[in-house]
Design an enzyme around this catalytic site. Structure first.
Site, mmCIF file in Angstrom:
data_model
loop_
_atom_site.group_PDB
_atom_site.id
_atom_site.type_symbol
_atom_site.label_atom_id
_atom_site.label_comp_id
_atom_site.label_asym_id
_atom_site.label_seq_id
_atom_site.Cartn_x
_atom_site.Cartn_y
_atom_site.Cartn_z
ATOM 1 N N ILE A 171 2.862 2.140 -2.941
ATOM 2 C CA ILE A 171 1.827 3.150 -3.239
ATOM 3 C C ILE A 171 2.462 4.537 -2.665
ATOM 4 O O ILE A 171 3.060 4.641 -1.677
ATOM 5 C CB ILE A 171 0.638 2.640 -1.831
ATOM 6 C CG1 ILE A 171 0.252 1.374 -2.192
ATOM 7 C CG2 ILE A 171 -0.430 3.835 -2.124
ATOM 8 C CD1 ILE A 171 -0.420 1.055 -3.725
ATOM 9 N N HIS A 218 -0.150 -9.777 2.656
ATOM 10 C CA HIS A 218 1.240 -10.102 2.242
ATOM 11 C C HIS A 218 1.320 -11.457 2.785
ATOM 12 O O HIS A 218 1.041 -11.970 3.804
ATOM 13 C CB HIS A 218 2.046 -9.213 3.257
ATOM 14 C CG HIS A 218 3.407 -9.511 2.902
ATOM 15 N ND1 HIS A 218 4.193 -8.931 1.753
ATOM 16 C CD2 HIS A 218 4.709 -10.154 3.524
ATOM 17 C CE1 HIS A 218 5.514 -9.608 1.745
ATOM 18 N NE2 HIS A 218 5.504 -10.385 2.993
HETATM 19 C C1 GAR Z 1 -0.992 -13.166 -2.754
HETATM 20 O O1 GAR Z 1 -0.257 -14.501 -2.179
HETATM 21 C C2 GAR Z 1 -0.648 -12.209 -1.934
HETATM 22 O O2 GAR Z 1 -0.097 -12.460 -0.705
HETATM 23 C C3 GAR Z 1 0.812 -11.678 -2.697
HETATM 24 O O3 GAR Z 1 0.556 -11.899 -3.958
HETATM 25 C C4 GAR Z 1 -0.408 -13.037 -4.116
HETATM 26 C C5 GAR Z 1 -1.529 -12.705 -5.144
HETATM 27 O O4 GAR Z 1 -1.915 -14.052 -5.336
HETATM 28 N N1 GAR Z 1 1.078 -10.173 -2.359
HETATM 29 C C6 GAR Z 1 2.384 -9.942 -2.032
HETATM 30 O O5 GAR Z 1 3.522 -10.789 -2.241
HETATM 31 C C7 GAR Z 1 2.540 -8.455 -1.717
HETATM 32 N N2 GAR Z 1 3.798 -8.228 -1.279
HETATM 33 P P1 GAR Z 1 -3.595 -13.913 -6.160
HETATM 34 O O6 GAR Z 1 -3.358 -13.282 -7.485
HETATM 35 O O7 GAR Z 1 -3.647 -15.308 -6.437
HETATM 36 O O8 GAR Z 1 -4.638 -13.209 -5.337
#
Ligand code: GAR
Length: 293
Positions: A190, A206
């Site tokens: 960001i 996260h």
């Molecule tokens: C989630 O598990 C979130 O924690 C992760 O992306 C996934 C999105 O899942 N975020 C990261 O890794 C950020 N560093 P979704 O598209 O099914 O909501």
């Protein structure tokens, strides 16, 4: 012109009429009161009369408008309107409610399948304090965009250079009246312009227990692979405020789950997703509710 006002203030035609009546009646009351105060003073100098008239009028106007707004049922609108006006003039702290309609408008940034984004959009669909007004994604065709379209939520597709090195799409966010940003599977860093424009108003989820397994490249299955490779017996989720560094701002919430001996990145991801779905939208709701109180 009336349609522009309706759009800007996010009100219907009937409420717009009441708001305009409040302005007219409040202004008249203010002029009348100012004359009642100033006439008995029998001021000779027209310069002094004009200055005093202007000062008293300016001080009385917000009070008069607020008084009139009560019987017309528009107190909440005018309280927010005046608060916002005061902030623009440099009085008070920045309002949590940019659009001035009493609702917190959320933008969700998501580039993945969007399962968390969907939970958030559903939770806030009929919420008394907040709405998801925009889904922002950097990935054409992302599942999150489809969920938004399905639920009738506006979308914005962004491009790297303008986001990271340009204006961070602040004009679009402002035009949509965005007060608060939720990152739900958004992987770009960001930019500081966005962090500065939304201080303590951007949060991220996260899929690990920060400060472990955070930073550039640590997302999705990469995180789970690292946790398993390290032989950890526990993993979890972290919801945190966003600052200029990857996965770094103050922690708001963590939840834990076991890592089982036969786990693969996929089975662990499933357990982590279940934790996210159970907690994320509830935690966001808590944070958002606090900022309007
Ligand atoms: C989630 O598990 C979130 O924690 C992760 O992306 C996934 C999105 O899942 N975020 C990261 O890794 C950020 N560093 P979704 O598209 O099914 O909501």
């Amino acid at each position: 012109m009336f349609q522009r006002l309706q759009h800007k203030w996010k009100v219907g035609g009937w409420q717009l009429a009441l708001i305009l009546c409040t302005f007219a009646l409040g202004g008249s009351l203010c002029g009348w009161l100012t004359r009642q105060i100033i006439t008995p003073l029998s001021i000779q100098s027209s310069l002094l009369y004009g200055t005093l008239y202007f000062v008293i009028l300016t001080l009385l106007w917000p009070i008069c408008v607020l008084i009139i707004s009560i019987p017309l049922g528009q107190f909440k609108f005018f309280r927010n309107y005046l608060r916002k006006m005061g902030n623009r003039l440099g009085f008070g702290r920045a309002s949590a409610d940019e659009a001035g309609d009493g609702l917190i408008h959320l933008a969700i940034f998501a580039s993945g399948t969007g399962s968390n984004a969907r939970k958030l959009m559903e939770r806030f669909a009929q919420h008394p304090k907040a709405r998801v007004s925009l889904l922002v994604s950097n990935k054409p065709g992302a599942g999150a965009l489809h969920h938004a379209a399905d639920l009738g939520i506006n979308t914005l597709l962004i491009e790297k250079d303008r986001f990271s090195n340009g204006d961070a799409y602040l004009p679009e966010l402002e035009a949509a009246g965005i007060d608060f940003i939720v990152l739900a599977g958004f992987l770009w860093k960001i930019p500081s312009a966005l962090v500065a424009a939304y201080p303590q108003r951007i949060i991220n989820i996260h899929p690990a227990l920060l400060p472990n397994y955070g930073g550039k490249g640590m997302y999705g299955r990469h995180v789970h692979e690292a946790v398993i490779a390290n032989g950890d017996s526990e993993s979890g989720i972290t919801i945190h405020y966003v600052d200029e560094q990857y996965d770094h701002g103050a922690t708001i919430f963590q939840a834990y789950c076991p890592v089982l001996p036969d786990d693969t990145a996929d089975t662990l991801a499933e357990r982590i997703h279940a934790l996210e779905h159970a907690h994320f939208s509830k935690v966001v709701e808590g944070v958002v509710s606090e900022i309007l109180d």
